[in-house]
Structure formats: structure tokens, C-alpha cells
Scaffold this motif. Structure first.
Motif, PDB file in Angstrom:
ATOM      1  N   VAL A  83      35.696  42.650  24.956  1.00  0.00           N
ATOM      2  CA  VAL A  83      36.095  44.050  25.074  1.00  0.00           C
ATOM      3  C   VAL A  83      35.042  44.812  24.294  1.00  0.00           C
ATOM      4  O   VAL A  83      34.810  44.523  23.114  1.00  0.00           O
ATOM      5  CB  VAL A  83      37.496  44.295  24.499  1.00  0.00           C
ATOM      6  N   ALA A  84      34.347  45.728  24.988  1.00  0.00           N
ATOM      7  CA  ALA A  84      33.200  46.389  24.370  1.00  0.00           C
ATOM      8  C   ALA A  84      33.337  47.901  24.447  1.00  0.00           C
ATOM      9  O   ALA A  84      33.797  48.451  25.446  1.00  0.00           O
ATOM     10  CB  ALA A  84      31.915  45.946  25.057  1.00  0.00           C
ATOM     11  N   ALA A  96      35.061  42.634  30.092  1.00  0.00           N
ATOM     12  CA  ALA A  96      34.263  41.982  31.127  1.00  0.00           C
ATOM     13  C   ALA A  96      33.728  40.661  30.594  1.00  0.00           C
ATOM     14  O   ALA A  96      33.782  40.370  29.399  1.00  0.00           O
ATOM     15  CB  ALA A  96      33.109  42.884  31.559  1.00  0.00           C
ATOM     16  N   ARG A  97      33.199  39.880  31.514  1.00  0.00           N
ATOM     17  CA  ARG A  97      32.564  38.612  31.180  1.00  0.00           C
ATOM     18  C   ARG A  97      31.273  38.881  30.412  1.00  0.00           C
ATOM     19  O   ARG A  97      30.587  39.869  30.655  1.00  0.00           O
ATOM     20  CB  ARG A  97      32.272  37.888  32.496  1.00  0.00           C
ATOM     21  N   ILE A 113      24.075  44.851  27.010  1.00  0.00           N
ATOM     22  CA  ILE A 113      23.700  45.704  28.131  1.00  0.00           C
ATOM     23  C   ILE A 113      24.556  45.288  29.326  1.00  0.00           C
ATOM     24  O   ILE A 113      25.090  44.178  29.353  1.00  0.00           O
ATOM     25  CB  ILE A 113      22.200  45.594  28.494  1.00  0.00           C
ATOM     26  N   MET A 114      24.671  46.169  30.303  1.00  0.00           N
ATOM     27  CA  MET A 114      25.529  45.891  31.447  1.00  0.00           C
ATOM     28  C   MET A 114      24.708  45.466  32.654  1.00  0.00           C
ATOM     29  O   MET A 114      23.618  45.981  32.888  1.00  0.00           O
ATOM     30  CB  MET A 114      26.361  47.124  31.778  1.00  0.00           C
ATOM     31  N   ASP A 115      25.265  44.519  33.389  1.00  0.00           N
ATOM     32  CA  ASP A 115      24.662  44.089  34.639  1.00  0.00           C
ATOM     33  C   ASP A 115      25.794  43.986  35.664  1.00  0.00           C
ATOM     34  O   ASP A 115      26.958  44.159  35.311  1.00  0.00           O
ATOM     35  CB  ASP A 115      23.964  42.731  34.436  1.00  0.00           C
ATOM     36  N   PHE A 126      29.361  42.934  34.306  1.00  0.00           N
ATOM     37  CA  PHE A 126      29.440  41.942  33.240  1.00  0.00           C
ATOM     38  C   PHE A 126      28.385  42.304  32.201  1.00  0.00           C
ATOM     39  O   PHE A 126      27.525  43.153  32.447  1.00  0.00           O
ATOM     40  CB  PHE A 126      29.267  40.517  33.775  1.00  0.00           C
ATOM     41  N   PHE A 127      28.486  41.684  31.056  1.00  0.00           N
ATOM     42  CA  PHE A 127      27.561  42.030  29.979  1.00  0.00           C
ATOM     43  C   PHE A 127      26.563  40.906  29.737  1.00  0.00           C
ATOM     44  O   PHE A 127      26.837  39.740  29.974  1.00  0.00           O
ATOM     45  CB  PHE A 127      28.337  42.292  28.684  1.00  0.00           C
TER      46      PHE A 127
END
Ligand code: ZN
Length: 135
Positions: A83-84, A96-97, A113-115, A126-127
């Protein structure tokens, strides 16, 4: 095969328009509050002009869990869920994963960072580790 979210008019931007490390978060233009999960009416000022806005998916781990149970047959374990806090959208946290080479080193406060993983029309966020991405 991932379990996909149900898309509606309100969450469509979030689940389908993430690109280039940015994610669509609904914001109220009247009071600037970010609203997630997305809603039609601002819970802060009751404004109805809320609209999705692209914000950087750069994030900071608020909490995390390491999972050893494969909940789906093709799920690799262990895997990390985080949880970010989304740095550019105060008050927004996304679960997210977290894809990392170093699952033992995950820590609260770690920079992410997010992808996105494309599955059919959905772009599942996901991160990744900001540090690993910079190497
Ligand atoms: Zn508002």
C-alpha cells in the motif's frame, strides 16, 4: 491470468489510461482534493466537476505484505503487495503488486515507480523499486 476489475464510467480512466509511469486519479478542480477510489461527487466540497487527471505514479511504501500462498494456479510465490502513498496526489494510497529482485529488503518508506501490465483493455498498475529502475 490476472483477475480483472469491473470497469464502469467512474473508474474507466484509472484502469485503462495509465501510461508512462503516470496514473489517472480523479481530482476535484474546486477544492483540489484527489479522490480515490474514484467517485462522481467530491466528498470534501460536494463539487460535481470531478475529473480524472494524469499524475506521476511515483510513490512511497506505507505498508506491505509478503505472500507465500499462490491464490491462483499460475501465481509465482513469494510475492509482495504494497500500500503506497502517491507522492503527487496527497491522501491517495494505492494497493498493488510490487515487482522487485530483492523481496527481503522491502521497507516502509521505500521509493517506488509505477508500471502497468496490459491485460485485454485493462492496464493493471504495479510498482517497481525506484532505485532498481535507476540502475
Ligand atoms: Zn472538492
Amino acid at each position: 491470468m490476472a483477475v480483472l476489475p469491473e470497469i464502469d464510467m467512474i473508474n474507466e480512466a484509472f484502469w485503462t489510461k495509465g501510461r508512462d509511469g503516470k496514473i489517472m486519479i480523479v481530482q476535484c478542480p474546486d477544492c483540489e482534493r484527489f479522490i480515490h477510489p474514484p467517485e462522481r461527487i467530491c466528498p470534501n466540497c460536494l463539487g460535481r466537476n470531478v475529473a480524472p487527471r494524469a499524475v506521476s505514479g511515483d510513490a512511497t511504501i506505507y505498508s506491505f505484505t509478503i505472500n507465500h500462498q499462490p491464490w491462483l494456479p499460475d501465481m509465482a510465490v513469494p510475492f509482495a503487495l504494497v500500500v503506497a502513498d502517491i507522492d503527487a496526489a496527497p491522501g491517495v494510497r494505492i494497493a498493488a503488486r510490487f515487482e522487485t529482485d530483492d523481496i527481503a529488503e522491502i521497507a516502509i518508506g521505500q521509493k517506488l515507480i509505477m508500471d502497468f501490465e496490459e491485460v485485454e483493455d485493462i492496464r493493471l498498475p504495479f510498482f517497481r523499486s525506484a532505485q532498481e529502475a535507476a540502475q
